[in-house]
Design a protein around this motif. Structure first.
Motif, PDB file in Angstrom:
ATOM      1  N   LYS A 134       1.097  -1.315  -0.079  1.00  0.00           N
ATOM      2  CA  LYS A 134       0.013   0.080  -0.122  1.00  0.00           C
ATOM      3  C   LYS A 134       0.867   1.252  -0.262  1.00  0.00           C
ATOM      4  N   GLY A 135       0.423   2.079  -1.084  1.00  0.00           N
ATOM      5  CA  GLY A 135       1.426   3.393  -1.107  1.00  0.00           C
ATOM      6  C   GLY A 135       0.717   4.556  -1.020  1.00  0.00           C
ATOM      7  N   PHE A 136      -0.385   4.557  -1.205  1.00  0.00           N
ATOM      8  CA  PHE A 136      -1.331   5.606  -1.267  1.00  0.00           C
ATOM      9  C   PHE A 136      -1.156   6.719  -2.261  1.00  0.00           C
ATOM     10  N   ALA A 137      -1.055   5.944  -3.531  1.00  0.00           N
ATOM     11  CA  ALA A 137      -0.735   6.735  -4.595  1.00  0.00           C
ATOM     12  C   ALA A 137      -1.649   7.754  -5.415  1.00  0.00           C
ATOM     13  N   LYS A 138      -2.728   7.743  -4.814  1.00  0.00           N
ATOM     14  CA  LYS A 138      -4.003   8.460  -5.256  1.00  0.00           C
ATOM     15  C   LYS A 138      -4.124   9.714  -4.530  1.00  0.00           C
ATOM     16  N   ASN A 139      -4.268   9.369  -3.501  1.00  0.00           N
ATOM     17  CA  ASN A 139      -4.718  10.605  -2.430  1.00  0.00           C
ATOM     18  C   ASN A 139      -3.553  10.754  -1.489  1.00  0.00           C
ATOM     19  N   PHE A 140      -2.652  11.659  -1.331  1.00  0.00           N
ATOM     20  CA  PHE A 140      -1.215  11.888  -0.837  1.00  0.00           C
ATOM     21  C   PHE A 140      -1.118  13.321  -0.721  1.00  0.00           C
ATOM     22  N   VAL A 154       4.523  17.473   7.006  1.00  0.00           N
ATOM     23  CA  VAL A 154       3.278  16.598   7.278  1.00  0.00           C
ATOM     24  C   VAL A 154       3.212  15.736   6.047  1.00  0.00           C
ATOM     25  N   ALA A 155       3.186  14.360   6.375  1.00  0.00           N
ATOM     26  CA  ALA A 155       2.783  13.406   5.310  1.00  0.00           C
ATOM     27  C   ALA A 155       1.633  12.847   5.633  1.00  0.00           C
ATOM     28  N   VAL A 156       0.669  12.994   4.378  1.00  0.00           N
ATOM     29  CA  VAL A 156      -0.566  12.220   4.533  1.00  0.00           C
ATOM     30  C   VAL A 156      -0.860  11.505   3.548  1.00  0.00           C
ATOM     31  N   GLY A 157      -1.549  10.155   3.669  1.00  0.00           N
ATOM     32  CA  GLY A 157      -1.996   9.216   2.788  1.00  0.00           C
ATOM     33  C   GLY A 157      -3.376   8.907   3.127  1.00  0.00           C
ATOM     34  N   LEU A 158      -4.264   8.860   2.334  1.00  0.00           N
ATOM     35  CA  LEU A 158      -5.709   8.562   2.477  1.00  0.00           C
ATOM     36  C   LEU A 158      -6.219   7.855   1.406  1.00  0.00           C
ATOM     37  N   GLU A 159      -7.325   6.962   1.639  1.00  0.00           N
ATOM     38  CA  GLU A 159      -7.984   6.150   0.769  1.00  0.00           C
ATOM     39  C   GLU A 159      -9.605   6.520   0.996  1.00  0.00           C
ATOM     40  N   LEU A 160     -10.286   6.856   0.006  1.00  0.00           N
ATOM     41  CA  LEU A 160     -11.521   7.398  -0.037  1.00  0.00           C
ATOM     42  C   LEU A 160     -12.481   6.551  -0.638  1.00  0.00           C
ATOM     43  N   GLU A 161     -13.769   6.373  -0.226  1.00  0.00           N
ATOM     44  CA  GLU A 161     -14.986   6.038  -0.841  1.00  0.00           C
ATOM     45  C   GLU A 161     -15.793   7.235  -0.904  1.00  0.00           C
ATOM     46  N   GLY A 162     -15.933   7.746  -2.148  1.00  0.00           N
ATOM     47  CA  GLY A 162     -16.633   9.046  -2.226  1.00  0.00           C
ATOM     48  C   GLY A 162     -16.011  10.099  -1.395  1.00  0.00           C
ATOM     49  N   ASN A 163     -16.677  10.773  -0.535  1.00  0.00           N
ATOM     50  CA  ASN A 163     -16.173  11.659   0.480  1.00  0.00           C
ATOM     51  C   ASN A 163     -15.879  11.032   1.746  1.00  0.00           C
ATOM     52  N   THR A 164     -15.818   9.826   1.957  1.00  0.00           N
ATOM     53  CA  THR A 164     -15.572   9.040   3.181  1.00  0.00           C
ATOM     54  C   THR A 164     -14.342   8.318   3.072  1.00  0.00           C
ATOM     55  N   ILE A 165     -13.400   8.847   4.542  1.00  0.00           N
ATOM     56  CA  ILE A 165     -12.085   8.447   4.438  1.00  0.00           C
ATOM     57  C   ILE A 165     -12.233   6.902   5.095  1.00  0.00           C
ATOM     58  N   THR A 166     -11.549   5.863   4.394  1.00  0.00           N
ATOM     59  CA  THR A 166     -11.533   4.608   4.731  1.00  0.00           C
ATOM     60  C   THR A 166     -10.327   3.928   5.301  1.00  0.00           C
ATOM     61  N   ASP A 167      -9.146   4.682   5.188  1.00  0.00           N
ATOM     62  CA  ASP A 167      -7.964   4.467   5.838  1.00  0.00           C
ATOM     63  C   ASP A 167      -7.168   5.748   5.449  1.00  0.00           C
ATOM     64  N   ALA A 168      -6.144   5.881   6.611  1.00  0.00           N
ATOM     65  CA  ALA A 168      -5.542   7.126   6.589  1.00  0.00           C
ATOM     66  C   ALA A 168      -4.088   6.814   7.304  1.00  0.00           C
ATOM     67  N   LEU A 219      -4.251  17.493   5.039  1.00  0.00           N
ATOM     68  CA  LEU A 219      -5.258  16.751   4.892  1.00  0.00           C
ATOM     69  C   LEU A 219      -6.353  17.119   3.802  1.00  0.00           C
ATOM     70  N   GLN A 220      -6.417  18.548   3.448  1.00  0.00           N
ATOM     71  CA  GLN A 220      -7.193  18.886   2.427  1.00  0.00           C
ATOM     72  C   GLN A 220      -6.482  18.500   0.948  1.00  0.00           C
ATOM     73  N   GLN A 221      -5.222  18.911   0.953  1.00  0.00           N
ATOM     74  CA  GLN A 221      -4.429  18.681  -0.261  1.00  0.00           C
ATOM     75  C   GLN A 221      -4.677  17.308  -0.659  1.00  0.00           C
ATOM     76  N   ALA A 222      -4.214  16.272   0.382  1.00  0.00           N
ATOM     77  CA  ALA A 222      -4.429  14.944  -0.085  1.00  0.00           C
ATOM     78  C   ALA A 222      -5.807  14.617  -0.561  1.00  0.00           C
ATOM     79  N   THR A 223      -6.754  15.099  -0.018  1.00  0.00           N
ATOM     80  CA  THR A 223      -8.180  14.670  -0.346  1.00  0.00           C
ATOM     81  C   THR A 223      -8.359  15.144  -1.582  1.00  0.00           C
ATOM     82  N   GLU A 224      -8.011  16.288  -2.138  1.00  0.00           N
ATOM     83  CA  GLU A 224      -7.972  16.672  -3.616  1.00  0.00           C
ATOM     84  C   GLU A 224      -7.234  16.165  -4.523  1.00  0.00           C
ATOM     85  N   GLY A 225      -6.229  14.872  -4.078  1.00  0.00           N
ATOM     86  CA  GLY A 225      -5.400  14.344  -4.989  1.00  0.00           C
ATOM     87  C   GLY A 225      -4.215  15.020  -5.540  1.00  0.00           C
ATOM     88  N   ARG A 226      -3.650  15.998  -5.199  1.00  0.00           N
ATOM     89  CA  ARG A 226      -2.726  16.610  -5.732  1.00  0.00           C
ATOM     90  C   ARG A 226      -1.476  15.829  -6.175  1.00  0.00           C
TER      91      ARG A 226
END
Length: 340
Positions: free
Chosen positions: A220-226, A244-258, A321-328
């Motif tokens: 797992k590398g959190f390659a999409k939302n980080f 700050v290093a952030v990795g997120l997994e999202l289903e819609g707008n819900t955080i499933t892993d962080a 966290l906001q930047q990771a959510t936006e998938g920059r």
């Protein structure tokens, strides 16, 4: 600089054996930190074992889907490796946020883990420092401590760990593989570095003579939302005040892993698992991020000159966290125009 002897190891067993045969000795990789420490007489090894040419520079797939980073692979080769860029972009961006191109071309992955604090008092051998001389006192406590720790500090030491790479590694949770006089073992990255406690002279849990051979990243590398956000005084060649290093997994707008880790705030890269649990199952909103950021800094303690870091860290967490959510797809970097 004090005189020392030198040898070049031919393999891992030779390196371990050579170091064990000399009392005050050290492994030498890229030397970007160790040589500086020797020039300042902060460290005075009587013997150096050069491990830079050992066959530990490969970056290769693991059977479980992870990726092995060789200990002697340079930071530059690691950052620009196609697998790292595609699967672990947070690590790519954290490495590129650190040091300079010249240093990244020399510094090794193992050396990055082993680098020591950049506390001014640690480098000044004329001042008391418990990390350099146990029992002598901590000049940063009650002194000028703008760059020092706000989390996990002790009455003996408030130094911070300087690495960018290690903040991303804290979030990715690799395994550190080592070899030593008693054989090989694996260490979870979160256990590798130490908080100061009453023994700040020890930065990590390596036993005498142990040599890092690789870092094994999980699949797992959190390659999409980080994101990797670094806040510092100037745009280049400066250590983080807060990162700050952030990795997120999202289903819609819900955080499933962080995953959430901070740099520049503690004696070790600071991963906050309780904050990660607070994120899971929650909507990716400003309200959620603000609540989690407040939780992370709830026990933070300033030492006077670094009080500003508490609010800086809170805001940085929300922003990351906001930047990771936006998938920059690349890390952001900011510098302070004034000295708080």
């Amino acid at each position: 600089m004090y005189p020392f002897t030198y040898s070049r190891a031919t393999d891992v067993a030779d390196a371990v054996r050579d170091k064990a045969g000399h009392g005050a000795s050290a492994y030498l990789g890229g030397g970007t930190n160790l040589i500086d420490l020797m020039k300042y007489n902060v460290e005075q090894p009587a013997h150096l074992v050069n491990v830079a040419k050992l066959p530990l520079d490969k970056i290769e797939d693991l059977p479980d889907g992870g990726l092995r980073l060789g200990a002697t692979a340079t930071n530059a080769d690691t950052a620009w490796n196609e697998q790292v860029k595609a699967r672990y972009p947070m690590l790519n961006q954290a490495i590129l946020a650190g040091a300079s191109p010249q240093l990244r071309n020399a510094a090794t992955n193992a050396g990055n883990l082993m680098q020591r604090t950049r506390c001014y008092y640690f480098y000044d051998i004329e001042t008391p420092c418990n990390k350099r001389e146990p029992g002598s006192g901590c000049s940063a406590i009650g002194g000028y401590n703008r760059i020092h720790a706000i989390l996990g500090a002790s009455e003996a030491c408030i130094a911070t760990h300087p690495s960018d790479m290690c903040v991303a590694l804290a979030a990715l949770a690799p395994t550190v593989r080592v070899s030593g006089p008693n054989g090989e073992r694996s260490i979870a990255f979160e256990d590798f570095h130490r908080l100061p406690g009453d023994q700040p002279q020890y930065d990590n849990i390596l036993a005498e003579g142990e040599l890092i051979t690789s870092l094994d990243l999980p699949e797992k590398g959190f390659a999409k939302n980080f994101t990797y956000l670094k806040l510092r005084d100037r745009h280049s060649y400066a250590f983080a005040l807060v990162s700050v290093a952030v990795g997120l997994e999202l289903e819609g707008n819900t955080i499933t892993d962080a995953r959430l880790a901070l740099g520049g705030v503690a004696h070790k890269p600071w991963r906050d698992k309780s904050a990660e649990q607070l994120l899971k199952g929650q909507p990716a909103t400003a309200e959620t991020f603000g609540r989690v950021a407040a939780h992370v800094v709830a026990n933070a303690v300033g030492q006077g000159s670094n009080d500003f870091k508490i609010e800086l860290a809170r805001r940085a967490i929300v922003r990351a966290l906001q930047q990771a959510t936006e998938g920059r797809q690349r890390a952001t970097d900011a510098f302070l125009n004034s000295n708080p």
